[in-house]
Scaffold this active site. Sequence first.
Site, PDB file in Angstrom:
ATOM      1  N   ILE A 139       0.852  -1.194   0.000  1.00  0.00           N
ATOM      2  CA  ILE A 139       0.000   0.000   0.000  1.00  0.00           C
ATOM      3  C   ILE A 139       0.886   1.241   0.000  1.00  0.00           C
ATOM      4  O   ILE A 139       1.649   1.464   0.937  1.00  0.00           O
ATOM      5  CB  ILE A 139      -0.919   0.005   1.247  1.00  0.00           C
ATOM      6  CG1 ILE A 139      -1.803  -1.254   1.261  1.00  0.00           C
ATOM      7  CG2 ILE A 139      -1.755   1.288   1.302  1.00  0.00           C
ATOM      8  CD1 ILE A 139      -2.698  -1.379   2.488  1.00  0.00           C
ATOM      9  N   ASP A 140       0.804   2.011  -1.089  1.00  0.00           N
ATOM     10  CA  ASP A 140       1.549   3.273  -1.172  1.00  0.00           C
ATOM     11  C   ASP A 140       0.574   4.410  -0.918  1.00  0.00           C
ATOM     12  O   ASP A 140      -0.507   4.440  -1.501  1.00  0.00           O
ATOM     13  CB  ASP A 140       2.158   3.442  -2.568  1.00  0.00           C
ATOM     14  CG  ASP A 140       3.170   2.357  -2.899  1.00  0.00           C
ATOM     15  OD1 ASP A 140       3.815   1.847  -1.964  1.00  0.00           O
ATOM     16  OD2 ASP A 140       3.310   2.021  -4.093  1.00  0.00           O
ATOM     17  N   TYR A 141       0.965   5.325  -0.061  1.00  0.00           N
ATOM     18  CA  TYR A 141       0.034   6.414   0.236  1.00  0.00           C
ATOM     19  C   TYR A 141       0.781   7.730   0.421  1.00  0.00           C
ATOM     20  O   TYR A 141       1.987   7.753   0.676  1.00  0.00           O
ATOM     21  CB  TYR A 141      -0.800   6.086   1.483  1.00  0.00           C
ATOM     22  CG  TYR A 141       0.008   6.006   2.757  1.00  0.00           C
ATOM     23  CD1 TYR A 141       0.705   4.846   3.084  1.00  0.00           C
ATOM     24  CD2 TYR A 141       0.089   7.094   3.638  1.00  0.00           C
ATOM     25  CE1 TYR A 141       1.453   4.762   4.247  1.00  0.00           C
ATOM     26  CE2 TYR A 141       0.832   7.019   4.804  1.00  0.00           C
ATOM     27  CZ  TYR A 141       1.517   5.847   5.105  1.00  0.00           C
ATOM     28  OH  TYR A 141       2.272   5.773   6.245  1.00  0.00           O
TER      29      TYR A 141
ATOM     30  N   TYR B 163      -2.293   5.570  -3.367  1.00  0.00           N
ATOM     31  CA  TYR B 163      -1.922   5.828  -4.769  1.00  0.00           C
ATOM     32  C   TYR B 163      -1.421   4.537  -5.393  1.00  0.00           C
ATOM     33  O   TYR B 163      -0.794   3.716  -4.712  1.00  0.00           O
ATOM     34  CB  TYR B 163      -0.817   6.899  -4.848  1.00  0.00           C
ATOM     35  CG  TYR B 163      -1.335   8.305  -4.633  1.00  0.00           C
ATOM     36  CD1 TYR B 163      -1.750   8.721  -3.365  1.00  0.00           C
ATOM     37  CD2 TYR B 163      -1.419   9.202  -5.694  1.00  0.00           C
ATOM     38  CE1 TYR B 163      -2.244  10.011  -3.168  1.00  0.00           C
ATOM     39  CE2 TYR B 163      -1.912  10.495  -5.501  1.00  0.00           C
ATOM     40  CZ  TYR B 163      -2.325  10.900  -4.240  1.00  0.00           C
ATOM     41  OH  TYR B 163      -2.806  12.162  -4.040  1.00  0.00           O
TER      42      TYR B 163
END
Lengths: 263, 204
Positions: A138-140, A151
């Site tokens: 999970i990229d945020y 994102y």
Amino acid sequence: MAKKRLIPKLQLLPSKLIPGSMSLVTTQNFKNSIEVGDPVSQAKIYEAQAVDELVFVDLSYSRGVGSKEAIVNVIRKAAEEIFLPITIGGGVRLLQDFSLLLNNGADKVSINSAALEDPKLISDAARQFGSQCVVVSIDYKKDENGSFRVYSEGGSKKSNLTPLDWALKAQNLGAGELLVTCIDHDGTKQGLELEMTERICQSISVPVIISGGCGRAIHFTDGFRQTKAEAIAAGTFFCFQDQSPMQTRSHIKNAGIPIRIHT
Amino acid sequence: MIGVVDYGMGNLLSVQNALSYVGEDVLICSKPNQLNEVDKIILPGVGAFPDCMKNLHNRGFVPKLNQLVLESKVPILGICLGMQVMATEGLEMEVTAGLGWFDANVRLIEPGVDGVKIPNVGWENVQFNEESLLFDGFIKDPDFYFVHSYYMDCKNEGQVEAFYHCGKIKVTAAIRRENIFGTQFHPEKSSDFGRSVLLNFLDF
């Protein structure tokens, strides 16, 4: 309870120096890649320095130049020489990609953009290969309104999901582990993003690996003290500094955090 | 020659690579009769207990393994799920009969207690029995890499060669009964300590 884990994250892009091979690179806010060297040699050094696991992330797909052959060559070579758990991510879109990577030496496969597009990929992969090898990455980052959003596509495509909502959903679909990275902190050496990270760790029952921003040993101890994360991954930190995983581990151990000390 | 049982589950390549690295010839055995040609057997395993037993039965491995291991006393090492299926029964999803070489059942590690998360992923220090052949020459409390949600609860404590504590549960880390060995951890993923365990088994 298992010890906290220290994990070098090896990001890969096609080498500009040696055509046809993959290079270890670092990034800053997911951009500005710098070529560092041969990923397998570096991984072998990390093994000798007693890291707990290795994560390889193939960035070439998010830049439109991905090739399964190139990444498979890297893992095959790594798996022949390195006897540590290996996670591979980047460009994984299909169940066949899971099979290909697992059959060539990966122990876990991380998925990101494809899972956001089709969350069923998580449950299908967990059913077919077991939750233990499904890592949801999970990229945020903070959007223009200052709210954390997930994102995808190498940080270029915004979703409406908050990292916490997506983490919960991924877990419920069968993710065995989460790798959460704050894009705003990636490669900055200013420390991990701890606010959202801790909210995720508090709410999730599968192991969480956090990454993005470690630049000093204290950032690791802060990460372990201020969140319940099971593991911290770092790329730039181990690539460019006179700080080996062995030294970092001692710092963490001396701060009273349970971590493997291998002598 | 070491035979690795290929019943369609598990990361055979890692085990094969680890054995090749220490200089052993490896035969991946997808048919039971291939096991006649090997000196030692490795039973790897990743996945769920019922699937594993179903695949072993469907491919005809169960009678062959019983014959070689129980009658001919061929040394065998089960890894992770490959160790667990040596138990009398597994309680994962449904009650499934195992190979029955150890009086034990395989049950879920209860999450939540003392911050225990499952799957339990990572390195654990194990306490081993000093007489243990698998840990011959080891320093005290070595650590190994584990990935599991279920553990083997052995009725016969004397068969437990090593264990670690997960919350209040004493988790079996290694077992032995004569020529039958098993490790819950992955020696092929536990760097040099793992390699030493494999070498000790190969020396048996």
